[in-house]
Scaffold this motif. Structure first.
Motif, short mmCIF file in Angstrom:
data_model
loop_
_atom_site.label_atom_id
_atom_site.label_comp_id
_atom_site.label_asym_id
_atom_site.label_seq_id
_atom_site.Cartn_x
_atom_site.Cartn_y
_atom_site.Cartn_z
N MET A 1 0.82 -1.21 0.00
CA MET A 1 0.00 0.00 0.00
C MET A 1 0.85 1.26 0.00
N ALA A 2 1.99 1.22 0.71
CA ALA A 2 2.87 2.38 0.77
C ALA A 2 3.37 2.75 -0.62
N GLU A 3 3.71 1.72 -1.42
CA GLU A 3 4.20 1.98 -2.77
C GLU A 3 3.13 2.65 -3.62
N ILE A 4 1.88 2.23 -3.43
CA ILE A 4 0.78 2.83 -4.20
C ILE A 4 0.64 4.31 -3.85
N PHE A 5 0.72 4.61 -2.54
CA PHE A 5 0.58 6.02 -2.14
C PHE A 5 1.71 6.86 -2.72
N TYR A 6 2.95 6.38 -2.61
CA TYR A 6 4.07 7.18 -3.10
C TYR A 6 4.08 7.29 -4.61
N ASP A 7 3.53 6.31 -5.29
CA ASP A 7 3.35 6.45 -6.74
C ASP A 7 2.40 7.61 -7.02
N ARG A 8 1.32 7.69 -6.25
CA ARG A 8 0.36 8.77 -6.43
C ARG A 8 0.97 10.12 -6.07
N LEU A 9 1.76 10.17 -5.00
CA LEU A 9 2.38 11.43 -4.60
C LEU A 9 3.40 11.88 -5.65
N ARG A 10 4.14 10.92 -6.20
CA ARG A 10 5.09 11.23 -7.27
C ARG A 10 4.34 11.79 -8.47
N ASP A 11 3.22 11.15 -8.80
CA ASP A 11 2.41 11.61 -9.94
C ASP A 11 1.85 13.00 -9.67
#
Length: 259
Positions: A1-11
């Motif tokens: 889940m952490a990876e998904i959030f940071y992908d969104r924050l990066r985007d």
């Protein structure tokens, strides 16, 4: 889940960079360069306002002054702690200029539509004019260690377009060869959105050798993402550290009553 959030924050930050680029292009519809420049300054100032700690104040256009009365050249953006006095009665909306003490200033930015040699040198001179700060010896919490205060405020050059990396770095090296300037009065970061970011004193190894003190290091891979994370992290770190500093402005007000 952490990876998904940071992908969104990066985007999120990549899309913010796209929006800043788009606004810079839209500003070119204005017929004169001063309107274009003001709009681009306002756009970047708003970016800082929306992402800097609430403990900081972001001013568009102004001057830093020292306790001894020394004064900087005009700076496009000033970020100060929320306990710093400000003198901006003449500032109506985004017009007028603000005067802010250098003691308590967290960051500054010089903003350019295109970073060519002339505009780069103008930015370097403006940043070099920042007055000296007061010594913190008796004004910092005894249990708090602050190792980078001499390099406050964090100094940013931001541009919507610019010359090639190697050309900019050559102009920087040439300028400082002919105009010796303390490291703490040189920009910490130069960001040409969508193209590259240049850092001073970045902890990096180049061709097997560690970057020298004062050396500028360039990066053109994901420049906006890297620049945003560095700028916002440095401003947050400075804002947090300012909680442990007792800035004293008595001398400024005392000077007013002297004849």
């Amino acid at each position: 889940m952490a990876e998904i959030f940071y992908d969104r924050l990066r985007d999120y930050f990549l899309k913010v960079a796209q929006a800043l680029e788009a606004e810079a292009k839209i500003a070119s519809i204005y017929p004169n360069s001063s309107d274009i420049g003001l709009h681009r300054e306002l756009t970047f100032a708003n970016f800082l306002r929306r992402h800097s700690p609430s403990k900081s104040n972001v001013f568009l256009g102004g001057y830093l002054f020292g306790e001894d009365g020394s004064e900087s050249k005009q700076l496009d953006v000033i970020i100060s702690t929320d306990t710093s006095p400000r003198f901006d009665y003449l500032k109506k909306d985004e017009n007028g200029k603000t005067f802010v003490p250098v003691d308590g200033c967290l960051g500054v930015a010089s903003i350019k539509s295109k970073l060519d040699k002339k505009e780069l040198i103008d930015s370097l001179k403006n940043i070099a004019s920042i007055p000296d700060k007061q010594n913190l010896t008796n004004n910092i919490h005894p249990d708090f260690y602050l190792d980078n205060y001499e390099d406050w405020p964090y100094k940013i050059i931001y541009a919507s377009d610019g010359l090639q990396i190697k050309t900019i770095i050559k102009h920087i090296d040439d300028f400082y060869s002919n105009n010796p300037t303390p490291l703490n009065k040189r920009p910490n970061i130069i960001h040409v959105i969508g193209k590259y970011v240049i850092f001073r004193d970045m902890d990096i190894t180049i061709d097997g050798q560690k970057a020298k003190k004062g050396q500028y290091v360039a990066l053109d891979s994901n420049p906006d993402l890297v620049a945003f994370q560095c700028i916002l992290n440095e401003l947050q770190q400075n804002a947090a550290a300012s909680n442990y500093i007792k800035f004293n402005y008595n001398t400024i007000y005392d000077q007013l009553s002297k004849s």
